[in-house]
Design a protein around this motif. Structure first.
Motif, short mmCIF file in Angstrom:
data_model
loop_
_atom_site.label_atom_id
_atom_site.label_comp_id
_atom_site.label_asym_id
_atom_site.label_seq_id
_atom_site.Cartn_x
_atom_site.Cartn_y
_atom_site.Cartn_z
N ALA A 49 10.92 2.60 -11.03
CA ALA A 49 9.69 2.25 -10.32
C ALA A 49 10.00 1.68 -8.94
CB ALA A 49 8.89 1.24 -11.15
N GLU A 50 11.02 0.86 -8.84
CA GLU A 50 11.39 0.29 -7.54
C GLU A 50 11.82 1.38 -6.57
OE1 GLU A 50 14.32 -2.55 -8.63
OE2 GLU A 50 12.85 -3.97 -9.47
N THR A 51 12.57 2.37 -7.05
CA THR A 51 13.01 3.46 -6.19
C THR A 51 11.83 4.28 -5.72
OG1 THR A 51 15.14 3.56 -7.35
CG2 THR A 51 14.51 5.47 -6.03
N LEU A 52 10.91 4.60 -6.63
CA LEU A 52 9.75 5.40 -6.25
C LEU A 52 8.87 4.64 -5.25
CD1 LEU A 52 8.83 6.88 -9.74
CD2 LEU A 52 9.75 8.14 -7.77
N ALA A 53 8.74 3.32 -5.42
CA ALA A 53 7.99 2.54 -4.45
C ALA A 53 8.67 2.58 -3.09
CB ALA A 53 7.83 1.10 -4.93
N GLY A 54 9.99 2.57 -3.10
CA GLY A 54 10.73 2.69 -1.85
C GLY A 54 10.51 4.02 -1.17
N ASP A 55 10.17 5.03 -1.96
CA ASP A 55 9.87 6.36 -1.41
C ASP A 55 8.42 6.47 -0.91
OD1 ASP A 55 12.40 7.19 -2.02
OD2 ASP A 55 11.84 8.34 -3.81
N GLY A 56 7.63 5.41 -1.12
CA GLY A 56 6.26 5.45 -0.65
C GLY A 56 5.21 5.61 -1.72
N TRP A 57 5.62 5.66 -2.99
CA TRP A 57 4.66 5.79 -4.08
C TRP A 57 4.25 4.41 -4.58
CZ3 TRP A 57 2.95 10.59 -4.90
CH2 TRP A 57 3.76 11.66 -4.51
N THR A 58 3.03 4.29 -5.06
CA THR A 58 2.63 3.11 -5.81
C THR A 58 2.97 3.36 -7.26
OG1 THR A 58 0.83 2.55 -4.28
CG2 THR A 58 0.71 1.64 -6.50
N ALA A 59 3.92 2.60 -7.79
CA ALA A 59 4.43 2.82 -9.15
C ALA A 59 3.88 1.76 -10.08
CB ALA A 59 5.95 2.79 -9.17
N VAL A 60 3.20 2.19 -11.14
CA VAL A 60 2.60 1.29 -12.12
C VAL A 60 3.31 1.44 -13.45
CG1 VAL A 60 0.51 0.72 -13.41
CG2 VAL A 60 0.35 1.34 -11.00
N THR A 61 3.72 0.34 -14.03
CA THR A 61 4.27 0.31 -15.38
C THR A 61 3.49 -0.72 -16.18
OG1 THR A 61 5.91 -1.40 -14.87
CG2 THR A 61 6.57 0.88 -14.51
N TYR A 62 3.29 -0.46 -17.47
CA TYR A 62 2.58 -1.46 -18.28
C TYR A 62 3.08 -1.43 -19.71
CZ TYR A 62 -0.52 2.27 -20.15
OH TYR A 62 -1.02 3.40 -20.77
N ASP A 63 2.91 -2.58 -20.37
CA ASP A 63 3.27 -2.69 -21.78
C ASP A 63 2.14 -2.10 -22.62
OD1 ASP A 63 5.64 -4.01 -21.23
OD2 ASP A 63 4.75 -6.01 -21.41
N ALA A 64 2.43 -1.11 -23.42
CA ALA A 64 1.43 -0.54 -24.30
C ALA A 64 0.98 -1.58 -25.32
CB ALA A 64 1.99 0.68 -25.03
N ARG A 65 -0.19 -1.35 -25.91
CA ARG A 65 -0.68 -2.27 -26.95
C ARG A 65 0.40 -2.48 -28.01
NH1 ARG A 65 -5.24 -0.53 -30.59
NH2 ARG A 65 -6.44 -0.50 -28.67
N GLY A 66 0.53 -3.72 -28.44
CA GLY A 66 1.52 -4.03 -29.47
C GLY A 66 2.94 -4.12 -28.96
N HIS A 67 3.15 -4.02 -27.64
CA HIS A 67 4.48 -4.05 -27.06
C HIS A 67 4.57 -5.12 -25.97
CE1 HIS A 67 4.44 -0.01 -28.84
NE2 HIS A 67 5.74 0.02 -28.73
#
Length: 283
Positions: A49-67
């Motif tokens: 995600a950090e690399t993709l943001a460095g390329d100009g993308w907005t990168a979203v990660t999230y914990d799925a339910r129960g995780h």
């Protein structure tokens, strides 16, 4: 680059997410959402995600339910439909319009695939990370054995590291600090996985799949967006036969196999994975 943790609303309660935005406001190329595998957390995608943001993308990660830090389901319902419901709610709340890409590993990939079958406008592109409509049963069984082998917990983080190394067939890491993202310490002092054991449902005849293979095949046939399968060369979940069947089901898809990677593709070969998704996004 900016990193903003968010607490979002899911169908089971809180969904905890990280958003990594491009360093220069107004220069973004679009939204990429990365969905982790079963038993993992959003942190499994951190470097990608950090690399993709460095390329100009907005990168979203999230914990799925129960995780991870997201809420567990009060009614212990971890059906694929509810994972998809949560994905749609996350997309509604993070904004940015239709994602340029959904990338999902294992459970996350199945969530994205079945979500697209429900709603064909969900994303512009799809990346499946070591998951196909018919994953190899031997690999799936080995994952389940690993996840159910230590539900009573571990006496130390060193024991956690040994279990992970044994599953991945690698040397045990001497630095255990990163394991805090995957386990939590209970009142009894034992370390347990950072997920609800109820994510592993049982049927009368034993464990049952999250998605019936025939339903997943039907979903794959319905997908109309460009799709990339990233498989681990050493994976026992997606082998050469599974890749071939996938490309037959989705003739417009493409596949890349990363040598030296097992089922945990991103953890094993993060740099190679990032290069593969970069090329796919830039094409």
């Amino acid at each position: 680059m900016e990193r903003a943790p968010l607490v979002l609303r899911g169908t089971a309660g809180r969904i905890v997410a990280d958003v990594r935005a491009p360093a220069v406001p107004g220069t973004g190329r679009g939204l990429v959402v990365l969905l982790h595998g079963g038993g993992q957390t959003r942190h499994s995608w951190s470097r990608a995600a950090e690399t993709l943001a460095g390329d100009g993308w907005t990168a979203v990660t999230y914990d799925a339910r129960g995780h991870g830090e997201s809420d567990w389901s009060a009614d212990r319902d971890y059906s694929i439909e509810h994972y998809i419901d949560d994905l749609e709610r996350v997309l509604d709340q993070v904004g940015g319009g239709r994602p340029a890409c959904l990338a999902g590993a294992s459970l996350g990939g199945m969530t994205a695939l079945m979500g697209l079958a429900r709603r064909p406008d969900l994303t512009e592109r799809l990346v499946l990370v070591d998951i196909t409509p018919r994953p190899h049963p031997v690999g799936i069984a080995r994952i389940r054995r690993f996840m159910t082998a230590h539900l009573e917990g571990f006496g130390s983080l060193e024991e956690v590291a040994e279990a992970v190394a044994a599953y991945r067939s690698t040397e045990r890491r001497s630095d255990t600090e990163g394991l805090h993202r995957n386990v939590r310490r209970g009142a009894d002092g034992r370390w347990r996985w950072h997920w609800d054991p109820a994510i592993l449902p049982e049927a009368d005849g034993g464990p049952h799949p999250l998605v019936r293979p025939d339903d997943a095949v039907a979903a794959a046939k319905s997908v109309g967006v460009p799709t990339l399968l990233v498989a681990g060369g050493d994976s026992d979940v997606v082998r050469e036969d599974e890749v071939g069947e996938f490309l037959t089901v989705m003739p417009t898809a493409r596949a890349v196999t990363l040598d030296g990677a097992g089922h945990m593709v991103v953890g094993d070969r993060n740099d190679a994975f990032v290069e593969a998704i970069r090329a796919f996004l830039d094409d």
